[in-house]
Design an enzyme around this catalytic site. Structure first.
Site, short mmCIF file in Angstrom:
data_model
loop_
_atom_site.label_atom_id
_atom_site.label_comp_id
_atom_site.label_asym_id
_atom_site.label_seq_id
_atom_site.Cartn_x
_atom_site.Cartn_y
_atom_site.Cartn_z
N ASN A 26 0.87 -1.17 0.00
CA ASN A 26 0.00 0.00 0.00
C ASN A 26 0.91 1.22 0.00
OD1 ASN A 26 -1.80 2.08 0.43
ND2 ASN A 26 -2.83 1.13 2.17
N ARG B 4 -2.50 -2.18 -3.64
CA ARG B 4 -3.70 -1.36 -3.49
C ARG B 4 -3.59 -0.18 -4.46
NH1 ARG B 4 -5.06 3.47 0.58
NH2 ARG B 4 -7.29 3.64 0.14
N HIS C 190 -12.69 2.72 -0.56
CA HIS C 190 -12.70 1.73 0.53
C HIS C 190 -13.36 0.43 0.06
CE1 HIS C 190 -12.74 5.30 3.60
NE2 HIS C 190 -11.50 4.94 3.30
N ARG D 286 -11.79 15.70 6.47
CA ARG D 286 -12.56 16.00 5.27
C ARG D 286 -13.99 16.38 5.65
NH1 ARG D 286 -10.90 10.41 2.68
NH2 ARG D 286 -8.68 10.74 2.35
N GLU E 189 -8.35 -5.25 5.00
CA GLU E 189 -8.16 -4.91 3.60
C GLU E 189 -6.96 -5.64 3.01
OE1 GLU E 189 -9.31 -0.54 2.75
OE2 GLU E 189 -8.75 -0.57 4.87
#
Length: 419
Positions: free
Chosen positions: A27, A109, A198, A259, A402
């Site tokens: 990642n 990823r 996601h 965010r 993940e």
């Protein structure tokens, strides 16, 4: 695009012990590389680590082998190539180098796959070029992902590099959920639509939730709430995503750590015209200085809850705004799905914050939602049910994984090709 088997199969189903059953998951961020080495013969983790502050004077490498002592040191890592070489050396020291015959693939990823990449994909020059063409809609993420792929290919050109896309799980959304109500020609020319992110987490958690209920994914409707510093919701009908909260970028939707989530688009015009901010300054405001941090100065939910307990009004407001947005999406996705079998909380906040889970379903008894205070307060790393036994809709806490999902999808692809 390379044909692949179903990328949403359950980890642990398919891989058999053999010579090449391991997958290295990478990642790559702009200044960091997170990695895990997994053996798909039994879904075990052989090592995990992190290289951060790439390009700075004092980069940091943390490596933890399975059953071994964590190793941490300061290293000279001027670029991603150096980072991958450093982590490869750590793996080699444990007998798991990139040249190991037991390594089946590297799973990467990749944040944005657009509409083309709906499944895990073997990376070749054409695939890499298409990922590069998507940089304008993922300028903060895809460039680092591309660098990681190129570097890993250079280190071992014979090893399959598999791209697993955050957006792929959401490509099953119907057009009426993915479209924004703007001029179609303009939208199509500039790839403006809801993509969602996601995706590996939503795929994994929705499937694991079905398992908790003793059913197949095709038999259940699940609302997944991925609540970390980045946060997103999805409506999953019969194992397929039909709506999700993030859009063209990861900015849309729920209130997040830094965010804003949903805002009136005219806020941007107002800040440019009236406040005199540049477009880049508004971008920075909404992505880095908004959300929980913008509301109260903290983006750590634990700290916010501590302040709430002390009577801090700004922290209370941040918490209330956060929960209000969650409830809106739970209600909206209940309407989208029609029938909801479960609501699953996951990621850092979702897995660990009992107050957030309780507040998110408080007052939603009309939708069949409630939590048992005792079950909700229990701490565990295992998937678990936290709703009363007689609740019409199950509420679950399902730790996401993940990396395992990426490894499973990558391995399924190479095993299928070999078969």
């Amino acid at each position: 695009m390379t044909d692949a088997p179903d990328g949403n199969r359950a980890p642990g189903t398919g891989p058999a012990p053999g010579a090449a059953t391991r997958v290295l998951v990478l990642n790559c961020g702009s200044s960091s590389v997170k990695y895990q080495l997994l053996d798909m013969a039994d879904d075990s983790r052989l090592a995990a680590g992190l290289v951060e502050r790439i390009g700075e004077d004092a980069s940091r490498l943390v490596h933890t082998p399975a059953g071994g002592r964590r190793r941490e040191r300061t290293v000279a890592v001027p670029d991603h190539e150096s980072a991958l070489k450093a982590l490869s050396a750590e793996l080699a020291a444990d007998g798991h180098g990139l040249d190991s015959p037991r390594l089946a693939a590297v799973g990467h990823r990749v944040v944005h796959g657009g509409l083309r990449f709906t499944e895990p994909t073997v990376v070749d020059d054409g695939v890499l070029a298409e990922i590069e063409r998507l940089v304008p809609v993922a300028p903060l993420h895809n460039p680092a992902n591309i660098t990681g792929i190129r570097t890993a290919r250079a280190l071992n050109p014979r090893l399959p590099q598999i791209a697993v896309f955050d957006t792929a799980f959401h490509t099953t959304m119907p057009e009426h959920a993915a479209r924004y109500a703007i001029d179609v020609a303009t939208a199509d020319a500039h790839r403006v639509r809801r993509y969602g992110f996601h995706g590996t987490s939503h795929a994994y958690v929705s499937r694991r939730t079905a398992e908790l209920l003793g059913k197949r994914p095709q038999e259940v409707n699940v609302i997944v709430l991925h609540l970390g510093n980045g946060a997103s919701a999805s409506a999953v009908r019969g194992g397929r995503c039909v709506d999700t909260s993030m859009g063209l970028t990861p900015l849309e939707g729920l209130v997040m750590g830094t965010r804003s989530g949903d805002v009136d688009p005219a806020v941007v015009f107002h800040l440019v015209r009236v406040a005199g901010l540049s477009v880049d300054e508004v971008d920075t405001l909404l992505n880095q200085r908004s959300g929980l941090a913008g509301l109260c100065g903290d983006n750590d939910m634990r700290e916010i809850l501590r302040r709430v307990d002390e009577g801090d009004e700004r922290a209370q407001l941040a918490f209330d705004v956060y929960v209000h947005r969650l409830k809106k999406y739970i209600g909206a996705y209940s309407a989208v799905l029609g029938t909801v079998d479960a609501v699953a909380f996951t990621a850092g906040v979702g897995e660990n914050s009992a107050p957030v889970r309780a507040a998110a379903v408080d007052g939603l008894a009309g939708l069949g939602l409630a939590v048992d205070p005792g079950l909700n307060a229990e701490r565990s790393d295992a998937p678990r049910l936290i709703s009363p036994p007689d609740a019409p809709v199950t509420v679950a806490v399902v730790p996401t994984d993940e990396e395992l999902e990426i490894a499973a999808q990558a391995y399924a692809l190479v095993a299928h090709a070999d078969g």
